[in-house]
Every structure is written in C-alpha cells, then in structure tokens.
Design a protein around this motif. Structure first.
Motif, PDB file in Angstrom:
ATOM      1  N   ARG A 113       6.469  11.651 -16.638  1.00 41.51           N
ATOM      2  CA  ARG A 113       5.938  10.407 -16.092  1.00 41.51           C
ATOM      3  C   ARG A 113       6.410  10.200 -14.664  1.00 41.51           C
ATOM      4  NH1 ARG A 113       4.437   6.658 -20.021  1.00 41.51           N
ATOM      5  NH2 ARG A 113       4.188   5.256 -18.270  1.00 41.51           N
ATOM      6  N   ASN A 152      -5.764   0.241  -8.423  1.00 38.29           N
ATOM      7  CA  ASN A 152      -6.488  -0.051  -7.184  1.00 38.29           C
ATOM      8  C   ASN A 152      -7.798  -0.797  -7.427  1.00 38.29           C
ATOM      9  OD1 ASN A 152      -7.972   1.992  -8.253  1.00 38.29           O
ATOM     10  ND2 ASN A 152      -7.970   3.286  -6.433  1.00 38.29           N
ATOM     11  N   SER A 153      -8.173  -0.977  -8.707  1.00 34.48           N
ATOM     12  CA  SER A 153      -9.378  -1.761  -8.952  1.00 34.48           C
ATOM     13  C   SER A 153      -9.066  -3.252  -9.060  1.00 34.48           C
ATOM     14  CB  SER A 153     -10.069  -1.267 -10.227  1.00 34.48           C
ATOM     15  OG  SER A 153      -9.215  -1.403 -11.330  1.00 34.48           O
ATOM     16  N   LEU A 170       0.818  -1.201   0.000  1.00 37.44           N
ATOM     17  CA  LEU A 170       0.000   0.000   0.000  1.00 37.44           C
ATOM     18  C   LEU A 170       0.859   1.261   0.000  1.00 37.44           C
ATOM     19  CD1 LEU A 170      -3.097   0.381   0.305  1.00 37.44           C
ATOM     20  CD2 LEU A 170      -2.639   0.940   2.676  1.00 37.44           C
ATOM     21  N   ARG A 171       1.905   1.248   0.829  1.00 35.27           N
ATOM     22  CA  ARG A 171       2.680   2.462   1.029  1.00 35.27           C
ATOM     23  C   ARG A 171       3.854   2.558   0.048  1.00 35.27           C
ATOM     24  NH1 ARG A 171       6.118   4.644   4.362  1.00 35.27           N
ATOM     25  NH2 ARG A 171       6.902   2.687   5.147  1.00 35.27           N
ATOM     26  N   LEU A 172       4.454   1.418  -0.265  1.00 37.13           N
ATOM     27  CA  LEU A 172       5.684   1.452  -1.052  1.00 37.13           C
ATOM     28  C   LEU A 172       5.583   0.733  -2.391  1.00 37.13           C
ATOM     29  CD1 LEU A 172       8.341   0.795   1.726  1.00 37.13           C
ATOM     30  CD2 LEU A 172       7.834   2.928   0.591  1.00 37.13           C
ATOM     31  N   GLY A 173       4.427   0.196  -2.713  1.00 40.27           N
ATOM     32  CA  GLY A 173       4.332  -0.565  -3.949  1.00 40.27           C
ATOM     33  C   GLY A 173       3.428   0.097  -4.964  1.00 40.27           C
ATOM     34  N   SER A 174       2.147  -0.203  -4.880  1.00 42.74           N
ATOM     35  CA  SER A 174       1.193   0.310  -5.858  1.00 42.74           C
ATOM     36  C   SER A 174       1.123   1.821  -5.816  1.00 42.74           C
ATOM     37  CB  SER A 174      -0.216  -0.206  -5.540  1.00 42.74           C
ATOM     38  OG  SER A 174      -0.228  -1.592  -5.525  1.00 42.74           O
ATOM     39  N   ILE A 175       1.006   2.429  -6.993  1.00 42.15           N
ATOM     40  CA  ILE A 175       0.664   3.845  -7.055  1.00 42.15           C
ATOM     41  C   ILE A 175      -0.775   3.891  -7.532  1.00 42.15           C
ATOM     42  CG2 ILE A 175       1.260   6.077  -8.051  1.00 42.15           C
ATOM     43  CD1 ILE A 175       4.099   5.217  -8.117  1.00 42.15           C
ATOM     44  N   LYS A 190      -7.179   1.564 -13.555  1.00 46.11           N
ATOM     45  CA  LYS A 190      -6.394   1.972 -12.378  1.00 46.11           C
ATOM     46  C   LYS A 190      -6.022   0.738 -11.565  1.00 46.11           C
ATOM     47  CE  LYS A 190      -6.821   6.669 -12.126  1.00 46.11           C
ATOM     48  NZ  LYS A 190      -7.831   7.660 -11.812  1.00 46.11           N
ATOM     49  N   LYS A 219       1.019   1.924 -16.272  1.00 46.26           N
ATOM     50  CA  LYS A 219       1.998   2.879 -15.769  1.00 46.26           C
ATOM     51  C   LYS A 219       2.663   2.384 -14.493  1.00 46.26           C
ATOM     52  CE  LYS A 219       0.469   7.000 -18.106  1.00 46.26           C
ATOM     53  NZ  LYS A 219      -0.410   8.174 -18.090  1.00 46.26           N
ATOM     54  N   ALA A 257       6.723   5.191  -2.939  1.00 45.02           N
ATOM     55  CA  ALA A 257       6.756   4.076  -3.888  1.00 45.02           C
ATOM     56  C   ALA A 257       7.573   4.462  -5.113  1.00 45.02           C
ATOM     57  CB  ALA A 257       5.342   3.684  -4.303  1.00 45.02           C
ATOM     58  N   ALA A 307      -3.145   5.996  -8.005  1.00 36.68           N
ATOM     59  CA  ALA A 307      -3.735   6.936  -8.952  1.00 36.68           C
ATOM     60  C   ALA A 307      -3.371   6.570 -10.391  1.00 36.68           C
ATOM     61  CB  ALA A 307      -3.278   8.352  -8.631  1.00 36.68           C
ATOM     62  N   LEU A 308      -2.407   5.681 -10.575  1.00 37.70           N
ATOM     63  CA  LEU A 308      -1.947   5.374 -11.933  1.00 37.70           C
ATOM     64  C   LEU A 308      -2.560   4.076 -12.454  1.00 37.70           C
ATOM     65  CD1 LEU A 308       1.871   6.189 -11.798  1.00 37.70           C
ATOM     66  CD2 LEU A 308      -0.034   7.726 -12.219  1.00 37.70           C
ATOM     67  N   ASN A 356       2.426   8.597  -5.310  1.00 39.47           N
ATOM     68  CA  ASN A 356       2.958   7.966  -4.103  1.00 39.47           C
ATOM     69  C   ASN A 356       4.468   8.158  -4.131  1.00 39.47           C
ATOM     70  OD1 ASN A 356       3.937   6.203  -2.154  1.00 39.47           O
ATOM     71  ND2 ASN A 356       2.439   4.618  -2.607  1.00 39.47           N
TER      72      ASN A 356
END
Lengths: 503, 328
Positions: free
Chosen positions: B195, A399-400, A342-347, A397, A354, B206, A349-350, B203
């Motif tokens: 980008r 997060n889906s 959650l904090r260091l992996g997935s972004i 996205k 991406k 990340a 909003a992208l 984030n």
C-alpha cells in the motif's frame, strides 16, 4: 512631461473559478508614463486581474480597452506582441542558456541573415547595448545558472524592457533584490516612465510604493476599492483601505477549554526563519498570520520533520522531542495538513478511502504487516460520515471530488492518527464558501476535543475568527503576538507589512 | 421518455463494462481470430505451450507491476537474470552441491542487486532510470567475465526439473508463475508495504509527508524485483538446460510492455497484477499465433509494437471517456 492619455482601461471584469467568485466588477485605469501600484492582501485578485489582462484567463464579463480599442488577448504572447509585457515573480529563464540567449529567446530571427544561421555576435552586441542603457552590470555571455537570484531578476527586467512594450507589469519585482539593485530598478522605472511606458507595480512593501508610484489602486476580496494619487494618501489610510472589511463576516469559534501546554517551540531556526518560539495548549487554536513567504509554512515544515531544523528545541507535553521525518512526527502525535494540496496532500491516483487511511495504515496491521481491511473500511466510512464528505462511494478516485471535499478527506487522514497537535496550513484556500464554514466548524470541534491546533492563514477574518491567540510572522521572524481580544485587522496588517512605528 | 432514458443507461453500462475489461476483450478477440484461421491454436497442448513460453517473462512482468506502480523503473533486471543464471548454473556443477545452496545463492544475489540499485538511488537522490542503466552494464560485465561469454551447460538435474517437468498436469514453471502473481497481488493489496509502495507511486512527496519512509519502501521494492529476476532466471536456465550469459537481455522491455498493456500506469499510482498476466498472455498468444500462421518472426516484432501503441492509446482514450461521463 508626462502625457495624460489613458492607455488601458478595464471595466466591469467578473471572473469565477468553479463557483468561487475571484473578481467582481473590477475596474482599472492606466495612463501613459505612469507608475501605478496595484495593492491588496494575498487573494485580493491582483494576479487574476493581470492574468486576464494578459489573456492567461478569459473574463466572464467586462471589457478591456487598450489604446482606444476593445481587446481580448488569447494568450500572453498575443498580449506581448501588442505591447504588454510582464515580469513574473518566479524566474522564468532557461538556466543553461546565456543572458543574451535568454533575452532574445523566440526572437532570434532578428539576428538571422537570410539563412537560419543566428549571428550571435550581433545578438550579443544588442544585449550589451541594452544592458548598458539600463545600467545593469552583466555580461551577455554569462550562463544564467551561475548568476544570483537578484541578477536573474535583472535579466528578467531587461528582457521585459527589450520588447519596447507600452505597458510593463512587474509582480513583486523587488522581492529578490538587494537595496543596491532596488535603486537600479527605480532608476530603470523612472527612465521608462519618462519615455511614456506605463508600469503596473505589484508590491506588498508600502515604502516602495510611496517611493516610486504615482497612483495606487487598491483591491480587496476580488473587488476594486479605490484609486488614489500616492501624494493624496498616507500609509495608515492605505492600510485601512487594504483591510477595510466589515467584521460581520467573521467565523465563529466555539468555546473550548484551554488546558496544559502541549507543544512548545524554543528558538527554532531554519533556512528561512530564525528564533521562533511559541507554545500551544490543548484545546487552543493558535493562529499564524502574515504574508506569503513570511516563513510560517517553513516553521511548520521543520517542526513536522519535512525540512531540517538548524537550531532550537521542540517540546511535546514537557518532553523534548527530536523529529527527523514526518514519520517521526506522526509517531509523536503531530499531524499536518499541508498548504499545497495538489503537491503534498491528495494522491490523485488513489481512491478516497486509500487517501484517508494512508497515514494511520501502520497502526491497523497485524504482526505479518497485513492491513486489517475491515477496520480500514469501517474507520474510513465513519470518517466520511463524520466529516460529511460528499462521495458516491469510498472507492471513487479522490480527484473527482471538489476541493472542499478533498480537503476534508485530507483532514480525515490526519484525524485517524489521533493527533495531539494538528497543524493546518491554509486549510481553506481555494475552497468554496460552504465547505469553508464546514471546515471551520470541524476545526472548532477538534479544539473542543482537546487537540492543540495551529492554524496558518493569510485570510485575516479566518485567522481572527478562529484563533484564541495570533502570531504574526514577517521575513522569517515572529514580530507580534496578541490575544483574540487584542487583535485588530489594522494591527495584524501593519505587522505583516512592516509598518509598526506608530502602532 | 423515461423508458428511453433507462435504455440509454443500460447501453452505457454495457459499454462501460467492455471498456473496463478491455484487456480481456482484446485477448478473447485475438484468440477467436487466430482459432478461426488456424484451429490448432485452441488445442490444450498449444495453450500449455504458450503458458510455458511466457512463464519467465510473466514473473518478470509481475515484478515490474510493483516497480512501475510505485513510480520506479529498473532497467537492470535483464542482465541480472543473465548473471543469476550463470551463477546458479556454475554452482550446480560443483559435485555434491546441495540444491538449497544454489537456490539460496540466487536469492541472495537478487537481494544484493535490488538493494544496490535502491541504495544508490536513495543515497544520491538520483533518478532510477539512470542508476539502473548503469548497474545494467555492471551486471552484464560481471556476467560476461564470470561465464567467459560462453553458455554453461551440464547443469544439475534439479534445475532442469524445475524448467521442464509437470506437476498436477501443468508445467512447474506455470505453477511458479501463478504463485508469484498471487503472492504479488497479495503483497500489493493487503500488506502495508504494498500500500505504501503504490501511494509512493501516486505522489511520493505527499506519501512522505504522510509518514511513509520512502527510502525504506524503495529498497523493499527493488529487492522484490531482484527476487522476481531470480525466479525468472531459474525458469529460463531450467527450460534451456543451460545458462546463457545473454539470456535476459531485452526482457525488461517486454515486461514493461506487458505491464502497460495490462493497465498499470507508467508513472505509478496503481498496480494491476492480473492485467499484467493478461498482457503477457496477449503477447504470447500473438507470437504463437503468428508462428502458427507462418509469419516471419521479424513481423512479429512490428505486430508487438503496434499492439503496445494500440493498448496505450486505448488506455488514454478510455480515461477521457470516463472523465466525460463523470462530468455529465
């Protein structure tokens, strides 16, 4: 003196999170005046059970009988007003307020006159009395932020006691305390117990449990295993109960050719670990076992340039490398799937694409730093296919996606950098069983391709099933190294918990 | 049964289309409303007038799209504009000073201001809000001292040409606005820098772990913002034929409003340059329309505020709408 009346009784609790069964038919019995240990590996379901008890989660099934009545608390405040308080592992004090203000936070009314004016002298006097009674040597007016972590923990304990609760849940209360304060805590616990307060004591330290607890409940894989009086059981028997898993669930590792050493780490020291040395070869999966907080993640973060290295050397293919940032690590051919997705992996909003292309983007630009979008599209779609990531479109996205598919996307991000060494920190935590075995298959395949893999996992079957060799860390040190054949669950657990005298 | 279902799907798609392009629909609705009451609004001359009025704030908004999209904020741009305008005006008054030197000085100042902001943020790991709040005051002070708080007029003709002349039927300032927007859209979508900047907004931890040099990217972002301030300063000085020391003050807030109306999230992770342009046009159209309808300019402030609220509430609600559809 102890009363034997059961104050809390929990039956048949079931709880699932997004299809993952966290608790199955759990039961738990607590008597007045009893100090009751709740023990199990990370992920055994202890915290989930306590959260359900406090109303932070609602159970799917089962009932909680408290003081003879069926209850269902709405939230921790509701539980608190009914006499159940909890000391959390993380400090939850307001750093800018005083000890006294923190203890009575939300209960200032007690010290108010008819008006809204808080009589702070009255409050501080009550605090002084409370601290004296508990034997805690702190001033009511001290500001929290200047206290040591151990003292903050004592304030937390004082606050929990000040509610005059019937049940106090302590989640690893000694983790931040020195020996002296641990003794103080024991005294406090014994006094509370004499007054009829029931204590739930969650801890990983077996000596502590045998020292202070009357009864032990063991949990494993979300299930209730057994309840024993601590006088009836030895440490070894307890370890067997904590582990007690059939080996049939093990994850098969495909055979891979183990080659030359790739990454050598010599006497690495950092803030939370010291003198860590190990070597990982091409095609090899090196497992890192241990409890949470043992320093495994910190070692990897340092190697990958996220945290600074205090001393020691890192060699890659026989040459010393100095890594000062993740970018440097990637340039050398290291890759790391971080623990905290959650904090260091997935972004979030992208898009999926991406997210996948992020780490290797620099390699597909022309001299005007313009990204080759065609190549990016193609590589990402190839990856999505190869990793079997279930998406409607690459533009979706991230997060889906489900946790498992997100994790596959993050692994893809690193595979595109063509790493020589791949560090995986708890790659399957919180991921459903199906995706889990797919990720395991992927890891095996990557090893077959000659990538050196470091696998941190708190799940014994995973680390034993996947690894060629296993390292165990405890309190910032490597305490055990064994081959796949030598590793037994009892051995790894014993080293993790620090109970190795007779092994 | 099947037919009904398909119909339902079609309606839902139409709704989805409207919600996705909501900013465009808002603009069209407002234009139709104003035209209905005051047909003068729709004359080409008036439309060009609106575009010319918004060109400076649109250039700033384009810069802010990158700033907000990357999770940063720069409060100092308004006073940067005042400072740059004054500097360029004073230089241009020096006899024989070539155009190129004046422009180079403005560009240099944009780079210096942006770098200064970013380096302070990076070096001490401070929030951009506070750092740029401080530099805002510093730039303002410098501008007032240098200009002695009086407007500088009698500037060289080439600057007024930029601000007031036409090229191929469009005001030069509008051309500048269009080119800046296209350039920014290109930078954000096609270059590695863009980008990385947006990933940082999504984030930053990340992004750092994925090998992005956050500090370097931040310096780039603030330099680009400084350059946008320079362009806006050039346009404003040219349009007014003089440099006003207080020229840009408060413009950063208008720019932020336009960016947010345009659909770029305040906390980063996405950047919509086209949306920002639409946002600027909406604000310009409303101001112009209310003028045509003889509404007191103080009311215009209230309308602008309501519009911003409406846009962000719509944004939040449509996000919920898409989430609920996804979960069906």
């Amino acid at each position: 003196m102890k009363e034997t009346e059961t104050i809390l009784s929990v039956h048949g609790i079931d709880k699932s999170f997004q299809g993952v069964h966290a608790l199955r038919n759990v039961e738990f019995q607590l008597k007045r005046g009893e100090v009751h240990a709740l023990i199990g590996e990370n992920g055994a379901g202890k915290s989930t059970l306590m959260k359900i008890l406090l109303g932070m989660h609602q159970a799917d099934n089962g009932e909680i009988i408290y003081k003879g009545k069926t209850v269902k608390f709405k939230n921790p405040n509701h539980a608190l007003s009914n006499g159940i308080s909890m000391i959390h592992q993380e400090i939850s004090l307001v750093p800018t307020l005083s000890v006294s203000e923190n203890i009575w936070l939300g209960r200032e009314k007690k010290f108010c006159d008819a008006s809204i004016y808080i009589r702070s002298k009255k409050r501080d006097a009550a605090t002084r009395e409370l601290l004296q009674e508990l034997g805690i040597d702190l001033k009511p007016g001290s500001i929290i932020s200047v206290l040591s972590i151990a003292h903050m923990q004592l304030v937390e304990i004082a606050r929990a006691v000040s509610y005059n609760s019937d049940i106090i849940i302590m989640d690893e209360p000694t983790s931040a305390l020195t020996d002296k304060e641990v003794e103080l805590l024991y005294t406090i616990i014994r006094n509370l117990s004499k007054k009829g307060v029931a204590i739930v004591f969650i801890s990983h330290k077996l000596e502590e449990i045998f020292e202070i607890c009357d009864t032990i409940t063991v949990m494993r894989d979300g299930q209730y295993i057994c309840r024993k009086a601590s006088s009836e059981i030895t440490q070894d028997e307890l370890i067997k109960l904590i582990v007690g898993r059939e080996l049939s669930e093990m994850f098969p590792k495909l055979p891979a050719k183990i080659g030359e050493p790739v990454l050598e780490v010599r006497d690495l020291c950092g803030e939370q670990f010291e003198n860590v040395s190990f070597t990982v070869h091409s095609g090899e999966i090196l497992g890192f076992s241990g409890l949470m907080g043992a320093g495994r993640t910190e070692v990897m973060r340092a190697i990958f340039g996220i945290d600074p290295i205090q001393a020691g050397e890192v060699h890659l293919n026989g040459k010393q490398i100095k890594v000062r940032s993740p970018k440097g690590a990637i340039d050398h051919g290291l890759a790391m799937v971080t623990e905290d997705r959650l904090r260091l992996g997935s972004i979030y909003a992208l898009s999926v694409e991406k997210n996948i292309s992020l780490a290797y983007l620099r390699r597909i630009t022309n001299k005007f730093t313009i990204v080759n979008r065609k190549k990016e599209d193609k590589d990402c779609l190839d990856m999505i296919e190869q990793m079997e990531i279930k998406v409607a479109s690459a533009e979706q996205k991230i997060n889906s996606l489900s946790g498992g598919n997100q994790q596959k996307a993050i692994i893809s991000r690193w595979l595109l950098t063509k790493p020589k060494v791949l560090i995986l920190d708890e790659p399957t935590r919180g991921i459903d069983v199906g995706s889990k075995s797919e990720i395991h298959r992927t890891i095996s395949k990557l090893a077959q391709q000659g990538i050196a893999i470091i696998l941190i996992s708190s799940e014994l079957p995973e680390v034993m099933g996947m690894s060629d060799r296993i390292m165990v860390m405890r309190e910032g040190k490597l305490v055990c190294e064994c081959s796949r054949e030598e590793a037994t669950q009892e051995k790894l657990i014993a080293h993790s918990f620090g109970n190795v005298e007779d092994k | 049964m099947e037919y009904g279902k398909a119909r339902q799907g079609k309606n839902a798609n139409a709704l989805e289309f409207i919600i996705k392009n909501r900013v465009t629909f808002i603009l069209i609705t407002i234009c139709l409303l104003i035209t209905a009451i005051q047909p003068v609004f729709f004359q080409p001359r008036n439309i060009l007038n609106i575009l010319r009025q918004i060109s400076a704030s649109a250039v700033l908004g384009v810069g802010f799209t990158l700033i907000l999209g990357s999770g940063n904020i720069d409060l100092s741009v308004g006073t940067q504009i005042g400072m740059m305008g004054v500097l360029m005006a004073m230089l241009s008054k020096v006899p024989g000073m070539p155009f190129i030197v004046v422009i180079a000085a403005g560009i240099g100042m944009g780079i210096v201001c942006g770098t200064l902001n970013a380096v302070i943020i990076n070096m001490f790991n401070l929030p951009p809000f506070i750092v740029t709040l401080a530099t805002m005051s510093i730039y303002k002070g410098i501008c007032y001292i240098v200009s002695n708080t009086t407007p500088i007029s009698g500037i060289a003709k080439y600057i007024t040409v930029v601000g007031q002349e036409y090229f191929l039927g469009l005001p030069i300032t509008v051309w500048i606005m269009i080119i800046t927007a296209i350039f920014m859209a290109f930078v954000i979508n096609k270059t590695i820098f863009g980008r990385h900047a947006i990933a940082m907004g999504g984030n930053s931890e990340a992004a750092r772990v994925s090998g992005i040099n956050i500090k370097l990217v931040r310096i780039g972002i603030f330099i680009v913002m400084g350059l946008c301030s320079f362009v806006a300063a050039l346009i404003m000085t040219g349009r007014a034929s003089s440099a006003q020391p207080m020229a840009g003050q408060g413009m950063e807030m208008d720019a932020i409003a336009a960016v947010v109306i345009g659909g770029t999230p305040m906390n980063g992770g996405d950047a919509k340059v086209g949306g920002t342009l639409l946002g600027c046009i909406i604000v310009g159209v409303i101001n112009n329309g209310l003028n045509l309808l003889n509404v007191n300019s103080n009311f215009q402030l209230i309308v602008k505020g309501l519009l911003i609220l409406f846009a962000i509430i719509l944004d939040a609600e449509s996000a919920k709408f898409f989430n609920s559809r996804k979960n069906q």
